[in-house]
Design a protein around this motif. Structure first.
Motif, PDB file in Angstrom:
ATOM      1  N   SER A  14       0.852  -1.185   0.000  1.00 59.56           N
ATOM      2  CA  SER A  14       0.000   0.000   0.000  1.00 59.56           C
ATOM      3  C   SER A  14       0.885   1.231   0.000  1.00 59.56           C
ATOM      4  O   SER A  14       2.086   1.144   0.228  1.00 59.56           O
ATOM      5  CB  SER A  14      -0.933  -0.004   1.210  1.00 59.56           C
ATOM      6  OG  SER A  14      -0.211   0.096   2.416  1.00 59.56           O
ATOM      7  N   HIS A  36      -1.869  -4.192  -4.806  1.00 57.62           N
ATOM      8  CA  HIS A  36      -1.890  -2.842  -4.247  1.00 57.62           C
ATOM      9  C   HIS A  36      -3.229  -2.678  -3.553  1.00 57.62           C
ATOM     10  O   HIS A  36      -4.272  -2.750  -4.189  1.00 57.62           O
ATOM     11  CB  HIS A  36      -1.703  -1.796  -5.351  1.00 57.62           C
ATOM     12  CG  HIS A  36      -1.601  -0.408  -4.817  1.00 57.62           C
ATOM     13  ND1 HIS A  36      -2.588   0.518  -5.009  1.00 57.62           N
ATOM     14  CD2 HIS A  36      -0.633   0.198  -4.081  1.00 57.62           C
ATOM     15  CE1 HIS A  36      -2.224   1.658  -4.430  1.00 57.62           C
ATOM     16  NE2 HIS A  36      -1.047   1.478  -3.869  1.00 57.62           N
ATOM     17  N   CYS A  37      -3.196  -2.470  -2.252  1.00 58.97           N
ATOM     18  CA  CYS A  37      -4.429  -2.476  -1.459  1.00 58.97           C
ATOM     19  C   CYS A  37      -4.901  -1.099  -1.045  1.00 58.97           C
ATOM     20  O   CYS A  37      -5.770  -0.988  -0.190  1.00 58.97           O
ATOM     21  CB  CYS A  37      -4.217  -3.340  -0.218  1.00 58.97           C
ATOM     22  SG  CYS A  37      -3.939  -5.057  -0.649  1.00 58.97           S
ATOM     23  N   GLY A  38      -4.325  -0.082  -1.609  1.00 54.77           N
ATOM     24  CA  GLY A  38      -4.801   1.257  -1.296  1.00 54.77           C
ATOM     25  C   GLY A  38      -3.682   2.263  -1.188  1.00 54.77           C
ATOM     26  O   GLY A  38      -2.507   1.914  -1.077  1.00 54.77           O
ATOM     27  N   GLU A  39      -4.080   3.492  -1.232  1.00 53.37           N
ATOM     28  CA  GLU A  39      -3.136   4.608  -1.194  1.00 53.37           C
ATOM     29  C   GLU A  39      -2.594   4.871   0.213  1.00 53.37           C
ATOM     30  O   GLU A  39      -1.506   5.389   0.371  1.00 53.37           O
ATOM     31  CB  GLU A  39      -3.834   5.885  -1.704  1.00 53.37           C
ATOM     32  CG  GLU A  39      -4.300   5.802  -3.145  1.00 53.37           C
ATOM     33  CD  GLU A  39      -3.200   6.124  -4.132  1.00 53.37           C
ATOM     34  OE1 GLU A  39      -2.349   6.980  -3.833  1.00 53.37           O
ATOM     35  OE2 GLU A  39      -3.192   5.499  -5.205  1.00 53.37           O
ATOM     36  N   ARG A  40      -3.390   4.549   1.198  1.00 53.28           N
ATOM     37  CA  ARG A  40      -3.010   4.875   2.572  1.00 53.28           C
ATOM     38  C   ARG A  40      -1.968   3.881   3.083  1.00 53.28           C
ATOM     39  O   ARG A  40      -2.141   2.670   2.977  1.00 53.28           O
ATOM     40  CB  ARG A  40      -4.248   4.833   3.470  1.00 53.28           C
ATOM     41  CG  ARG A  40      -4.014   5.326   4.880  1.00 53.28           C
ATOM     42  CD  ARG A  40      -5.308   5.367   5.683  1.00 53.28           C
ATOM     43  NE  ARG A  40      -5.855   4.027   5.913  1.00 53.28           N
ATOM     44  CZ  ARG A  40      -5.447   3.208   6.890  1.00 53.28           C
ATOM     45  NH1 ARG A  40      -4.471   3.573   7.700  1.00 53.28           N
ATOM     46  NH2 ARG A  40      -6.004   2.022   7.030  1.00 53.28           N
ATOM     47  N   ASN A  43      -2.774   0.255   4.639  1.00 55.56           N
ATOM     48  CA  ASN A  43      -3.791  -0.585   3.986  1.00 55.56           C
ATOM     49  C   ASN A  43      -3.258  -1.990   3.733  1.00 55.56           C
ATOM     50  O   ASN A  43      -4.016  -2.966   3.819  1.00 55.56           O
ATOM     51  CB  ASN A  43      -4.254   0.016   2.662  1.00 55.56           C
ATOM     52  CG  ASN A  43      -5.186   1.193   2.804  1.00 55.56           C
ATOM     53  OD1 ASN A  43      -5.115   2.130   2.026  1.00 55.56           O
ATOM     54  ND2 ASN A  43      -6.055   1.168   3.782  1.00 55.56           N
ATOM     55  N   THR A  46      -3.484  -3.892   6.915  1.00 58.46           N
ATOM     56  CA  THR A  46      -4.886  -4.233   7.166  1.00 58.46           C
ATOM     57  C   THR A  46      -5.294  -5.433   6.326  1.00 58.46           C
ATOM     58  O   THR A  46      -5.929  -6.377   6.819  1.00 58.46           O
ATOM     59  CB  THR A  46      -5.799  -3.029   6.873  1.00 58.46           C
ATOM     60  OG1 THR A  46      -5.422  -1.946   7.730  1.00 58.46           O
ATOM     61  CG2 THR A  46      -7.260  -3.372   7.095  1.00 58.46           C
ATOM     62  N   MET A  47      -4.917  -5.429   5.042  1.00 57.56           N
ATOM     63  CA  MET A  47      -5.265  -6.544   4.165  1.00 57.56           C
ATOM     64  C   MET A  47      -4.631  -7.838   4.650  1.00 57.56           C
ATOM     65  O   MET A  47      -5.249  -8.904   4.632  1.00 57.56           O
ATOM     66  CB  MET A  47      -4.844  -6.239   2.724  1.00 57.56           C
ATOM     67  CG  MET A  47      -5.291  -7.278   1.713  1.00 57.56           C
ATOM     68  SD  MET A  47      -7.087  -7.367   1.590  1.00 57.56           S
ATOM     69  CE  MET A  47      -7.332  -9.107   1.876  1.00 57.56           C
ATOM     70  N   GLU A 128     -11.558  -0.108  15.435  1.00 58.91           N
ATOM     71  CA  GLU A 128     -12.580   0.362  14.499  1.00 58.91           C
ATOM     72  C   GLU A 128     -14.004   0.084  14.978  1.00 58.91           C
ATOM     73  O   GLU A 128     -14.970   0.382  14.274  1.00 58.91           O
ATOM     74  CB  GLU A 128     -12.365  -0.280  13.123  1.00 58.91           C
ATOM     75  CG  GLU A 128     -11.069   0.109  12.463  1.00 58.91           C
ATOM     76  CD  GLU A 128     -10.943   1.614  12.219  1.00 58.91           C
ATOM     77  OE1 GLU A 128     -11.972   2.280  11.962  1.00 58.91           O
ATOM     78  OE2 GLU A 128      -9.810   2.125  12.291  1.00 58.91           O
TER      79      GLU A 128
END
Length: 179
Positions: A14, A36-40, A43, A46-47, A128
């Motif tokens: 990420s 690629h699991c995200g821009e942040r 991420n 988390t994945m 969360e």
């Protein structure tokens, strides 16, 4: 880890897309399974936690129901064939159970590391406000295994823990003796 050596390991990344694109050739040199699991930033972690928690849940529930089937007189080969032909098929029914039948190990991973990964995943759920009762039960079962088997135990040794709890063997003694 065999999958890393074989180049089949999954790489979960990420971060900003442009940084990911720059790193992609190096990542693909290690494995073609790059996600690629995200821009942040975070991420990817988390994945990884989502994957680990789901893997443990599927593995332990598959072992549990197979133990129930064994107690009811079903053979492991029969269950493997039937489960893999239905919607119940999963990584455990396709890989781990056939390996058990053949007397070979499918994964080399310390149970203590899996407990650590589950703790991390459950902490994310708490942060969360996501209830994770099934994950918590799975983590508890892993802790029972770790406490019983010791710090050098492998994840695959949870088979024996489930067998002990159910009072049965997943592999018939005659089948395991011939392998």
């Amino acid at each position: 880890m065999q999958s890393a050596i074989a180049g089949t390991i999954s790489i979960i990344a990420s971060g900003p897309r442009e940084v990911y694109e720059k790193a992609l050739p190096v990542l693909r040199a290690i494995s073609q399974n790059v996600f690629h699991c995200g821009e942040r930033v975070g991420n990817g972690q988390t994945m990884k936690s989502v994957n680990n928690m789901m893997n443990v849940g599927c593995r332990l529930s598959a072992l549990e129901v197979v133990a129930m089937g064994r107690k009811q007189g079903l053979s492991l080969p029969t269950m493997i064939e039937a489960l893999n032909a239905t919607t119940a098929r999963n990584h455990t029914t396709r890989g781990m159970l056939p390996a058990l039948l053949e007397g070979r190990q499918t994964v080399k991973f310390f149970l203590a590391l899996q407990v650590k990964d589950m703790n991390q995943a459950l902490s994310m759920g708490v942060e969360e406000g996501v209830p994770t009762p099934i994950g918590s039960i799975c983590r508890g079962l892993l802790q029972i295994g770790l406490n019983s088997l010791g710090e050098n135990a492998q994840l695959e040794e949870m088979v024996g823990v489930i067998e002990s709890m159910a009072g049965t063997r997943l592999v018939e003694p005659a089948a395991s003796a011939t392998k």
